[in-house]
Design an enzyme around this catalytic site. Sequence first.
Site, mmCIF file in Angstrom:
data_model
loop_
_atom_site.group_PDB
_atom_site.id
_atom_site.type_symbol
_atom_site.label_atom_id
_atom_site.label_comp_id
_atom_site.label_asym_id
_atom_site.label_seq_id
_atom_site.Cartn_x
_atom_site.Cartn_y
_atom_site.Cartn_z
ATOM 1 N N GLY A 8 -7.717 -59.199 10.249
ATOM 2 C CA GLY A 8 -6.970 -59.441 9.018
ATOM 3 C C GLY A 8 -6.082 -58.265 8.667
ATOM 4 N N CYS A 34 -12.071 -56.742 14.989
ATOM 5 C CA CYS A 34 -11.075 -55.925 14.288
ATOM 6 C C CYS A 34 -11.462 -55.677 12.827
ATOM 7 C CB CYS A 34 -9.691 -56.557 14.413
ATOM 8 S SG CYS A 34 -8.345 -55.408 14.023
ATOM 9 N N TYR A 35 -10.852 -56.363 11.863
ATOM 10 C CA TYR A 35 -11.238 -56.190 10.458
ATOM 11 C C TYR A 35 -12.724 -56.495 10.284
ATOM 12 C CZ TYR A 35 -11.334 -56.679 5.376
ATOM 13 O OH TYR A 35 -11.637 -56.529 4.043
ATOM 14 N N HIS A 62 -8.854 -57.163 20.124
ATOM 15 C CA HIS A 62 -8.703 -58.623 19.974
ATOM 16 C C HIS A 62 -8.944 -59.316 21.322
ATOM 17 C CE1 HIS A 62 -7.139 -58.922 15.851
ATOM 18 N NE2 HIS A 62 -6.679 -57.702 16.077
ATOM 19 N N GLU A 97 -9.256 -62.396 21.755
ATOM 20 C CA GLU A 97 -8.658 -63.733 21.728
ATOM 21 C C GLU A 97 -7.243 -63.772 22.288
ATOM 22 O OE1 GLU A 97 -8.042 -62.168 17.434
ATOM 23 O OE2 GLU A 97 -9.341 -61.817 19.163
ATOM 24 N N SER A 141 9.981 -88.135 16.109
ATOM 25 C CA SER A 141 11.198 -87.424 16.516
ATOM 26 C C SER A 141 11.510 -87.648 17.987
ATOM 27 C CB SER A 141 11.030 -85.923 16.268
ATOM 28 O OG SER A 141 10.088 -85.381 17.165
ATOM 29 N N GLY A 142 10.513 -88.114 18.753
ATOM 30 C CA GLY A 142 10.696 -88.290 20.187
ATOM 31 C C GLY A 142 10.209 -87.104 20.994
ATOM 32 N N GLY A 143 9.788 -86.027 20.288
ATOM 33 C CA GLY A 143 9.232 -84.869 20.970
ATOM 34 C C GLY A 143 7.785 -85.100 21.367
ATOM 35 N N VAL A 144 7.180 -84.111 21.985
ATOM 36 C CA VAL A 144 5.808 -84.230 22.489
ATOM 37 C C VAL A 144 4.830 -84.574 21.373
ATOM 38 C CG1 VAL A 144 3.901 -82.981 23.583
ATOM 39 C CG2 VAL A 144 6.236 -82.635 24.396
ATOM 40 N N ASP A 145 4.861 -83.801 20.293
ATOM 41 C CA ASP A 145 3.839 -83.914 19.251
ATOM 42 C C ASP A 145 3.897 -85.256 18.521
ATOM 43 O OD1 ASP A 145 3.540 -81.159 19.946
ATOM 44 O OD2 ASP A 145 5.192 -80.724 18.578
ATOM 45 N N SER A 198 5.333 -87.946 19.524
ATOM 46 C CA SER A 198 5.139 -89.051 20.475
ATOM 47 C C SER A 198 3.654 -89.299 20.728
ATOM 48 C CB SER A 198 5.842 -88.744 21.799
ATOM 49 O OG SER A 198 7.230 -88.676 21.623
ATOM 50 N N LYS A 249 0.501 -76.899 21.145
ATOM 51 C CA LYS A 249 1.252 -77.920 21.880
ATOM 52 C C LYS A 249 0.590 -78.292 23.209
ATOM 53 C CE LYS A 249 5.642 -78.057 21.413
ATOM 54 N NZ LYS A 249 5.852 -79.404 20.811
#
Length: 517
Positions: A57, A84-85, A173, A175, A227-231, A233, A373
């Site tokens: 954080g 970390c924090y 980190h 991650e 929108s026709g994009g990946v997400d 769709s 994504k």
Amino acid sequence: MSKDANKILIIDFGSQVTQLIARRIRELSVFCEIINVQNFNKLLKLTNIKGIILSGGPASIPEFKSPRIKNFYLLKGIPVLAICYGHQLIAKHFQGKVKFSKKKEFGRAEIFLKNNSPLTKNFFKNKKNLVWMSHSDQVTEIGKGFSTVAFTKNSSCAITQNLKENIYTVQFHPEVIHTNNGEVIFKNFIFSICKCKKNWTDVTKLKKIIQEIKEKVGNKKVLCALSGGVDSSVLAHILHKAIKNNVICVYIDTGLMRKNESEEISYIYKKKFKKNFIHLNKGDLFIKKLKNVYDPEKKRKIIGKTFIDIFQLFSKQYNNVDFLAQGTLYPDVIESQSFSGSPTSKIKSHHNVGGLPKKIKFTLLEPFREMFKDEVRILGRKMNISRTILDRHPFPGPGLAIRILGAVDKRKIKILQHADDIFIKELKKRNLYKNIWQAFATLLPIKTVGVMGDSRTYDYVCALRAVTSVDGMTADYFNFKHSDLSEISSTIVNEVNGINRVVYDVTSKPPGTIEWE
């Protein structure tokens, strides 16, 4: 919170990369949830929790108002990994010392093993490793009952453990991809220490999303912003599977799409969803609304509001349309606003998150809000969605409006569409498209002098951007062969009227973002 009995709980202190922790855990086929520290402090008990992770954080432990866990007794008996924090917070709670350090650690740092730990099995090679640090505070004295596992040049206790309390802390980190073998830390914690089982698979995720949609929507109708994009769709396909004829997919042509994109999208989705797909041509409206607007935040908010206005007007044709479904992803959320209420920094508004007006008549339905994504692409593959759709590069909701720096008009849109089309076609011709996470052209608000056919030109500069990434949270520029860049640049300048100079963006994210606006 979910009642899943094999669950890791992540307490979020406002790190920009908290969701990456969740991502690493889910990649290991274990379910996890994020809760901000404010909401955690309201809990009176915990059930079905196998382990707890404290995130990083932006706050400073020595500051009086920095976030603390007030109900620390809830952690008793549950394995804890503090990052970390969280590492500093644990030290402070157990009467250790944390101070602001003049010797900050940002970026890669070499870490050295001092004592063995169940957390670090197979993490070190020859008793050292490279990790990613990002901190100003430093633990100068570890807490009571803790021992030092590893150290760096500037952090004398970079990894600590309290075996009796089953608490493990790391200053770095694990991650982020910049930490070598970072996933090993999570594997050791989740499987060896927390004793979790692998029961969170892609099939499980898909079933959970479909079930949640059914329960939330019931017999009401959903308007899906396609929108026709990946997400969007993948979302449209999932909605169709979950609620079938109760979903209406609406594609709004903003006039800010890529060349020939609207025709391609209409062809694909009229065939797929038939009467449940509607194409609205609203290009003139969007361009009118954006006239003489230079500020990128204003552009995003205007576009977000105009989308909602169109959807609300359109929905009056139908009864019982209560939900607006969007393919919002976690990077959109984290850049637009504070995730889970934690004090993360807002970077820019996304038209479907921070760009939305405060009051809308719909209830938002965003099943991918905590996903990346590539995770959505995997769900799409599980549903056998065409690779033509799934392998498309990301395209921003505001479209070319944020790739034309400064004011937007029809001439600039045509110029940019042509340049962008050449760039993408050249990448595909050279078999580079699939090696790049996102590529596009940007039209800069400056003109330069050029010479063509012995005549003076005074035209726009086009900036090309191509990046490699896993999730859009971090990215690096794609390292083209010089000959490829030279040939692509030459083709754009020779074929696009209005551009006489091409530059290539070699900025990583951070410090830059992927889009220019």
